[in-house]
Design a protein around this motif. Structure first.
Motif, PDB file in Angstrom:
ATOM      1  N   VAL A 269       1.904  13.308  -0.895  1.00 45.80           N
ATOM      2  CA  VAL A 269       3.293  13.057  -0.486  1.00 45.80           C
ATOM      3  C   VAL A 269       3.408  11.721   0.268  1.00 45.80           C
ATOM      4  O   VAL A 269       4.375  11.474   0.964  1.00 45.80           O
ATOM      5  N   TRP A 270       2.374  10.909   0.114  1.00 45.30           N
ATOM      6  CA  TRP A 270       2.359   9.553   0.642  1.00 45.30           C
ATOM      7  C   TRP A 270       2.425   9.509   2.182  1.00 45.30           C
ATOM      8  O   TRP A 270       2.986   8.605   2.787  1.00 45.30           O
ATOM      9  N   LYS A 271       1.805  10.488   2.821  1.00 45.02           N
ATOM     10  CA  LYS A 271       1.645  10.447   4.272  1.00 45.02           C
ATOM     11  C   LYS A 271       0.220   9.981   4.552  1.00 45.02           C
ATOM     12  O   LYS A 271      -0.655  10.753   4.956  1.00 45.02           O
ATOM     13  N   MET A 272      -0.014   8.693   4.310  1.00 47.55           N
ATOM     14  CA  MET A 272      -1.370   8.166   4.323  1.00 47.55           C
ATOM     15  C   MET A 272      -1.986   8.153   5.725  1.00 47.55           C
ATOM     16  O   MET A 272      -3.177   8.412   5.891  1.00 47.55           O
ATOM     17  N   ASN A 273      -1.214   7.840   6.742  1.00 47.11           N
ATOM     18  CA  ASN A 273      -1.751   7.815   8.103  1.00 47.11           C
ATOM     19  C   ASN A 273      -2.199   9.210   8.535  1.00 47.11           C
ATOM     20  O   ASN A 273      -3.279   9.378   9.115  1.00 47.11           O
ATOM     21  N   GLN A 299      -9.431   6.562  -2.130  1.00 42.42           N
ATOM     22  CA  GLN A 299      -8.196   6.808  -2.883  1.00 42.42           C
ATOM     23  C   GLN A 299      -6.988   6.322  -2.092  1.00 42.42           C
ATOM     24  O   GLN A 299      -6.060   5.722  -2.658  1.00 42.42           O
ATOM     25  N   ILE A 300      -7.005   6.570  -0.783  1.00 44.02           N
ATOM     26  CA  ILE A 300      -5.913   6.101   0.075  1.00 44.02           C
ATOM     27  C   ILE A 300      -5.853   4.579   0.065  1.00 44.02           C
ATOM     28  O   ILE A 300      -4.783   3.970  -0.117  1.00 44.02           O
ATOM     29  N   LEU A 304      -2.792   2.270  -1.328  1.00 42.31           N
ATOM     30  CA  LEU A 304      -2.089   1.324  -0.457  1.00 42.31           C
ATOM     31  C   LEU A 304      -2.177  -0.097  -0.999  1.00 42.31           C
ATOM     32  O   LEU A 304      -1.212  -0.869  -0.910  1.00 42.31           O
ATOM     33  N   LYS A 305      -3.343  -0.459  -1.584  1.00 40.90           N
ATOM     34  CA  LYS A 305      -3.502  -1.796  -2.161  1.00 40.90           C
ATOM     35  C   LYS A 305      -2.545  -1.998  -3.336  1.00 40.90           C
ATOM     36  O   LYS A 305      -1.894  -3.050  -3.457  1.00 40.90           O
ATOM     37  N   ASP A 309       0.449  -4.724  -3.531  1.00 42.22           N
ATOM     38  CA  ASP A 309       0.574  -5.678  -4.640  1.00 42.22           C
ATOM     39  C   ASP A 309       1.955  -5.597  -5.275  1.00 42.22           C
ATOM     40  O   ASP A 309       2.578  -6.627  -5.595  1.00 42.22           O
ATOM     41  N   GLU A 310       2.427  -4.373  -5.462  1.00 46.82           N
ATOM     42  CA  GLU A 310       3.761  -4.186  -6.049  1.00 46.82           C
ATOM     43  C   GLU A 310       4.837  -4.764  -5.145  1.00 46.82           C
ATOM     44  O   GLU A 310       5.790  -5.401  -5.611  1.00 46.82           O
ATOM     45  N   ASP A 311       4.689  -4.547  -3.835  1.00 47.55           N
ATOM     46  CA  ASP A 311       5.670  -5.068  -2.874  1.00 47.55           C
ATOM     47  C   ASP A 311       5.679  -6.603  -2.884  1.00 47.55           C
ATOM     48  O   ASP A 311       6.743  -7.242  -2.817  1.00 47.55           O
TER      49      ASP A 311
END
Length: 320
Positions: A269-273, A299-300, A304-305, A309-311
């Motif tokens: 759910v993209w809660k990486m921290n 994987q995290i 994030l990389k 890159d997309e951003d």
């Protein structure tokens, strides 16, 4: 014609049953069809033959229409009889009928109830039952007794279980859930775990938290929550995984399985921290999990990389 209950019930045998008259001890389950008519008319109030399933009640569980227990106890299996019942014994029938019609089923728990005063004021929602409330009448029940099951010979519905039975059923539900899980039947496993957890919650809510008995039950609750979280993880219901694991970690911050499963769900759910925190804490608790932890941390970092890159690409597009 046979008289029962000081002549308030008149029984007429239509078809003899088989065997002798059963003892009908408390806890006996009786399955039957019934047709209800108003005495002196051809009006059929209810006909269970037209319903999806026959009626079932368990004797001694304070069914709201006590007269049915009385008349059933006068019958043999496969017997069909007609009973004319005085209106004083069937005053609650409109409420029972409403409940059965509303639920669309033919068995109701002894705990089901309706507010009699409110129903009398606002009506049942059925004109024929409202008429019966306004002008009580003697009723005729044609009962077709299909089956008699003595206590212990049938699997009780959950609403029939007392507290001790629920306690004893919890390990069986867990084992059944585990069996389903190993067979790859994750939805069925989930249902067993949830039912066991429901029983536990019902028992624990009557106890004072942190007392000995509450703590003992809480220890049983943890593996059930972990198993349920694993089923939810497979089903990709990630927020439920986080919720169940958080419930465990609030009580046991060092639970390795809960940290690992919540960490995986947080990644999804993209809660990486939050995922990083769980996984790093996990690695300090169980070095044997380090390979799995490192894989998820990679994987995290990779996710994030890619996002960075997309951003940057989006930003570059806006600049040029």
């Amino acid at each position: 014609m046979e008289s029962i209950n000081d002549d308030k019930i008149q029984k007429t045998l239509v078809t003899p049953g088989i065997g002798g008259l059963p003892t009908f001890s408390n806890g006996t389950k009786v399955s039957f069809h019934f047709v209800t008519r108003i005495v002196g008319s051809n009006i059929v109030v209810d006909d269970s033959y037209k319903w999806p399933k026959h009626m079932e009640i368990v004797l001694g569980k304070k069914f709201k229409l006590e007269v049915w227990e009385t008349i059933l106890k006068s019958m043999r299996e496969r017997e069909i009889s007609k009973f004319i019942v005085h209106k004083s014994l069937v005053a609650s029938y409109p409420f029972i009928s409403k409940t059965l019609r509303d639920a669309g089923r033919t068995s109701i728990p002894s705990t089901s109830h309706c507010c009699t005063a409110q129903l009398q004021k606002n009506g049942t929602g059925y004109d024929d039952l409202n008429d019966l409330l306004a002008e009580p009448a003697d009723l005729e029940f044609t009962i077709d007794l299909l089956k008699i099951e003595v206590p212990g010979s049938f699997e009780k519905e959950t609403w029939l279980l007392d507290e001790n039975e629920k306690r004893n059923t919890i390990p069986e539900l867990k084992e059944a859930g585990n069996e389903f899980y190993h067979q790859g039947k994750y939805k069925e496993a989930e249902e067993k775990y949830m039912l066991a957890l429901g029983f536990l919650e019902q028992i624990m809510m009557k106890l004072k938290p942190r007392e000995k008995e509450w703590d003992e039950l809480n220890k049983i609750k943890t593996p059930l929550l972990l198993n349920l979280a694993q089923c939810k993880l497979i089903a990709k219901d990630y927020y439920q995984v986080i919720e169940h694991c958080t419930s465990i970690l609030d009580d046991d911050p060092n639970n390795v399985k809960a940290l690992f499963r919540r960490g995986k769900a947080n990644i999804s759910v993209w809660k990486m921290n939050e995922a990083r925190e769980d996984l790093k804490h996990l690695s300090t608790l169980d070095p044997s999990m380090q390979v799995s932890v490192n894989r998820l941390l990679c994987q995290i970092n990779e996710a994030l990389k890619i996002k960075d890159d997309e951003d940057r690409q989006k930003l570059r597009g806006k600049l040029f």
